[in-house]
Structures are given as C-alpha cells and as structure tokens.
Design a protein around this motif. Structure first.
Motif, short mmCIF file in Angstrom:
data_model
loop_
_atom_site.label_atom_id
_atom_site.label_comp_id
_atom_site.label_asym_id
_atom_site.label_seq_id
_atom_site.Cartn_x
_atom_site.Cartn_y
_atom_site.Cartn_z
N GLN A 156 0.84 -1.19 0.00
CA GLN A 156 0.00 0.00 0.00
C GLN A 156 0.88 1.24 0.00
OE1 GLN A 156 -3.00 -0.01 3.07
NE2 GLN A 156 -4.41 1.07 1.74
N VAL A 160 -5.92 8.46 -7.42
CA VAL A 160 -7.17 7.71 -7.52
C VAL A 160 -6.95 6.39 -8.26
CG1 VAL A 160 -9.52 7.74 -8.43
CG2 VAL A 160 -8.53 9.82 -7.45
N LYS A 217 -5.26 3.83 -6.06
CA LYS A 217 -5.91 3.60 -4.76
C LYS A 217 -5.02 4.02 -3.58
CE LYS A 217 -9.60 1.64 -6.57
NZ LYS A 217 -9.28 1.86 -8.00
N PRO A 239 -4.37 5.73 -0.22
CA PRO A 239 -5.31 6.12 0.85
C PRO A 239 -5.07 7.52 1.39
CG PRO A 239 -3.64 4.66 1.73
CD PRO A 239 -3.40 4.73 0.25
N ASN A 252 -15.88 7.91 -7.40
CA ASN A 252 -16.63 6.77 -7.92
C ASN A 252 -16.91 6.99 -9.40
OD1 ASN A 252 -18.88 8.56 -8.00
ND2 ASN A 252 -19.38 8.04 -5.87
N SER A 276 -13.56 6.62 -10.85
CA SER A 276 -12.99 5.42 -10.25
C SER A 276 -14.02 4.30 -10.39
CB SER A 276 -12.68 5.65 -8.76
OG SER A 276 -12.23 4.45 -8.15
N GLU A 286 -14.21 1.48 -8.96
CA GLU A 286 -14.62 1.10 -7.61
C GLU A 286 -14.54 2.34 -6.73
OE1 GLU A 286 -12.17 -2.03 -6.20
OE2 GLU A 286 -12.71 -3.42 -7.82
N HIS A 342 -13.58 4.82 -4.09
CA HIS A 342 -12.29 4.94 -3.40
C HIS A 342 -12.20 6.30 -2.71
CE1 HIS A 342 -8.10 4.59 -2.37
NE2 HIS A 342 -7.82 5.68 -3.05
N LYS A 359 -5.78 -2.07 2.83
CA LYS A 359 -6.20 -2.92 1.72
C LYS A 359 -4.95 -3.59 1.17
CE LYS A 359 -10.02 0.19 0.59
NZ LYS A 359 -10.62 1.09 -0.41
#
Length: 501
Positions: free
Chosen positions: A369, A401, A404, A406, A424, A431, A433, A435, A500
C-alpha cells in the motif's frame, strides 16, 4: 365400659375389644372418604366406598367382601340413625371436623410454601444468570483494556510524527510542538523514565551535529542514546529552514532550527525523513541533501524525490511503499521571473511524474500500500493563490485515484487539516470502484495562520485547526490511524483508514 362423653359412647362393655377395633376401622374408612388416595394405608379399602348414599358409609355392603365379622351397630350419643339405620358414629364428631380444618390449613400452607420456594428458586436462577453476564462483560472489558495497554502492542505497529513548516529557531509554536512530538514518540513502549536533556547536553549534541565528524556513531555511543523511541521516524514535509533555506551544508541553521530544538529530546533522536518546500528552494535544496550525505545524524534525504519501503514488524502484515515528491517544480507561479525562488534549482517535473506512476504501479503489483508525501497540498482551505492547488490536482490527483492511494500528506499551509474525497463512477475523476483519498495538511510546526472564515468551507472538510501542532500516523496490521495533536498535547481529532492488501 361406658362413657357419657360428648365424643364417644360404647354401649356394651363385653364387646369392647371388637368395638375398639371397629372404631378404628371406621375411622380409616372416614379418612379414605375425605382424602381419597392420599395415603397408601387406604389402598386396602373397597373400590366402591365413595358411592354410598348421602356420603354415609354402608357397613354391611362394603364389608360383605371381607372375612372379618365386626359389630355394625354403634350409636352416636346413644341415638340411632335415620330409617332405622345406624350411621357411623364418628362422622359428626367435632374432633374429626377440627382435624379436617387443620388438614386443609396445612395443605394450603404447604402449597403456599411450595409456591414461595419455586419463586425464590426462579429469582435465584435469574440472578445467577444476570451476574454471569455482568462478570462476562467485566472480563471482556478488562481483556480489552489489557490489550489496549499491552506494552508489546507497539511491536506490531509503526509510528510516525509528521510535521511541516517548522524551522524558525524555536519561535512561535516550534518548541511546544517539539515537546509534544517527543511525548507522542515516547508513547507505548517508550521509556517511562524519560527526562528531557538539559541545555548543556543539548548544546553538546548540537555541536556534534554541526561538526558531523562520525556524528552518528558518537551520539549512538553516548549514554544518552540508551532509550527506546516508539516512533519509526519523523517525517518533515518541507519548509525546514526559514526564511530562505541554506546555501551550504555547513550553515549553523541546522543547529539553531534543528539540533537545539529537537535533539534535546531523546525520543526525537531518530531518522528525520526530509522533503523540500518553497522556502528551502530560495537558496539551495541540494545543500540540505549534502548535509544528509555528510554523515549527518538523523537528517535523511535520498534526493529531491524518492521511494522507500517500510516493513511491518510482523512479516505477515506486509509492507508499505512511501513516496516523497518534490512539488515545487509543479507550481507554475514559481517559474515566473519575479518569484522569490532560486530558478537554477528548478527543473521540468515531467520525469518525476513519470517516475511517480512507475513507483505506484510497482507498489500495486507487489501488494504494497502506497502513502505519498509532498510539500504542496492537493486540496485545502486557504487564502493563498488557488492556482497552486489546481496545479497539484492536474499533476497527481488522477494517479492517486488510479492506484488507490489512501492518503496524501502535505504542509505549506500553516494549519492542520483533513479533507476526505470519495471518488466513484460519477465523479469528475472516475474510479470504477469507490475509493477515498484523505488529503492531510500538517504545516503547523511553528508559525501558523488562521483558516480564512470568508473562504467557503468545503463540505468534504473533516477537520481544521489553526494553532501549532502535528500529525501522528500509526501503521497497524489492519488499519492506518491518523491523530491530530496540538502544541499543548491535546488530541484534537483522529480517524482511521482500513488497510487494503
């Protein structure tokens, strides 16, 4: 034997033995009639003894099946029964009536006692269940408290103190923020006997720091190095040395704004990860890189931008990829001739941005990550030129984005802020998904400025603070925790982000 007693008369004394036996036999019959099947002794009686007329016992009928011949004519108070039939003498005895009432009273009392006993047993059972639940909850609370206070907990996490815009010779909030950073790094697993270095020790440390001859080894060999800091490193997000940075690694600014302020705290004698801001660019950011390369204690810089991995203490908890950006060349205003920037230090940021995406892609492929640092914010509430944040959004928002990320952590604005944006399929930057990127500003290491009240407050702004402070970040096996801490030690605000992997 004869008696005129109110209770009993036996008319013929010659039949006394058999009369006495018959009296007792009829008494048994009476009790069987009044209390059928209440006592095993009555099981010998004929089955039809309940059915005689007028509830009177028929001696002749019920005794025909018996082989015992007993007198059947008894008189109650010397008088015969109705229709020439003699009734059993004892059926109207006051003594027997009194006994019936006593038996009924005893039966009712026994039933009441049974009911009371059952109620008490039920209440006791319910109380035991209630106390069991209470004890279980207490045990769970104690276990949770022990877990939270576990001195080994820090061994499973990594803590970072993140500060920006700080180097002002200890002025404004700098000394107070330094003290609270030390307290934060003392934290869990820290030295309970922590005591601040005295001024003489601080000057000695600063002298060693400025000389830089085998400095790292010298300080590590010092008895004052015998401590445990719970922080993995301190992260500086730029504007390290005000007002104009330094032009040489020999500048005493390193001592006046760094060594004397921070190294007097044992817990801050750890690596300082250095980034550069616009004030560092007023002279030469390369001088600070040279300072790190000349065996400097604590000051860590691998270039204007870099990437490095941080392993979690437990191997199964994975790794993080930290990426430090040099954001000054991304701001268009600094390229203007009238900008107070050393233009010779500027360079085209396109290569850096290409490298940045490669590092993000590599981290994603390796299951690490990524967390990104830079001096200039992508989003913030500010009264500065809005073109600066626009330049940053154009440069890196899409990549944050896409891969991903954070959190993006910056300084530049002399405040503490948290802005949280959800991306989104319907947002401008799409995105696939949903995020969330957390945009964090930690630029309150020394002099601060108020958050402009005339500036429209963003609906996605979660927190803002315009006094001195810093941000604490803790990497845990399942989450990333961010804490906003003031110059007086107050924990103002915190949030966490699920890891994640």
């Amino acid at each position: 034997l004869s008696s005129s007693s109110t209770f009993l008369t036996i008319p013929n004394s010659q039949f006394w033995p058999s009369s006495f036996l018959s009296f007792y036999f009829n008494t048994f019959i009476h009790f069987q009639h009044q209390y059928p099947k209440k006592h095993p002794c009555f099981s010998m009686l004929p089955p039809n003894h309940h059915n005689h007329p007028n509830n009177h016992y028929n001696n002749t009928a019920d005794l025909t099946s018996t082989s015992t011949s007993l007198p059947s004519t008894y008189h109650h108070n010397g008088a015969g029964g109705s229709n020439g039939q003699n009734a059993p003498f004892f059926e109207t005895l006051p003594l027997m009536s009194t006994n019936n009432k006593s038996s009924s009273h005893r039966a009712a009392k026994a039933k009441s006692i049974r009911n009371l006993t059952m109620n008490l047993v039920f209440l006791l059972f319910a109380f035991l269940i209630f106390m069991s639940v209470v004890v279980l909850l207490i045990i769970l609370l104690i276990w949770q408290q022990m877990k939270d206070n576990d001195p080994q907990k820090h061994l499973l996490s990594r803590k970072f103190a993140i500060v920006g815009d700080w180097g002002r010779h200890g002025l404004y909030y700098q000394n107070d923020v330094a003290q609270q950073m030390a307290e934060f790094c003392r934290g869990e697993g820290g030295n309970d006997q922590f005591e601040e270095w005295d001024q003489e020790s601080a000057k000695a440390a600063a002298t060693l720091h400025s000389v830089r001859s085998n400095t790292r080894d010298a300080l590590r060999a010092s008895p004052k190095r015998d401590f445990h800091s719970s922080c993995y490193e301190v992260v500086s997000v730029g504007d390290n040395l005000y007002e104009t940075g330094v032009s040489s690694p020999d500048s005493n600014e390193f001592d006046l704004s760094f060594g004397l302020i921070y190294l007097k705290h044992e817990q801050l004698n750890i690596d300082w990860r250095i980034m550069f801001g616009n004030h560092d660019y007023k002279k030469s950011p390369h001088a600070q890189i040279d300072y790190a390369n000349r065996d400097s204690t604590h000051w860590v810089s691998e270039g204007l931008y870099s990437a490095y991995d941080v392993k979690m203490p437990k191997e199964s908890d994975g790794q993080f990829r930290f990426i430090t950006l040099d954001t000054v060349p991304m701001i268009q205003n600094y390229w203007k001739l009238n900008a107070s920037i050393n233009h010779t230090a500027l360079y085209d940021p396109s290569d850096q941005l290409e490298w940045f995406e490669e590092e993000l892609d590599k981290a994603q492929r390796e299951g690490k990550q990524a967390i990104v640092y830079g001096h200039h914010p992508v989003y913030c509430v500010s009264d500065k030129d809005p073109s600066e944040t626009q330049n940053m959004q154009e440069a890196i928002e899409r990549l944050l984005v896409k891969y991903k990320v954070p959190a993006y952590i910056s300084g530049h604005e002399h405040v503490l802020e948290h802005i949280q944006i959800l991306y989104n399929s319907t947002t401008e930057i799409v995105s696939e998904e949903a995020h969330v990127v957390n945009y964090i500003v930690s630029g309150a290491g020394s002099r601060t400025r108020p958050i402009p009240i005339l500036h429209p407050i963003r609906k996605d702004m979660r927190f803002g603070f315009s006094e001195g402070g810093f941000v604490g970040m803790t990497l845990e096996p399942t989450r990333i925790l961010f804490q906003f801490i003031s110059h007086s030690g107050d924990y103002l605000y915190e949030f966490d982000e699920e890891r994640k992997r």
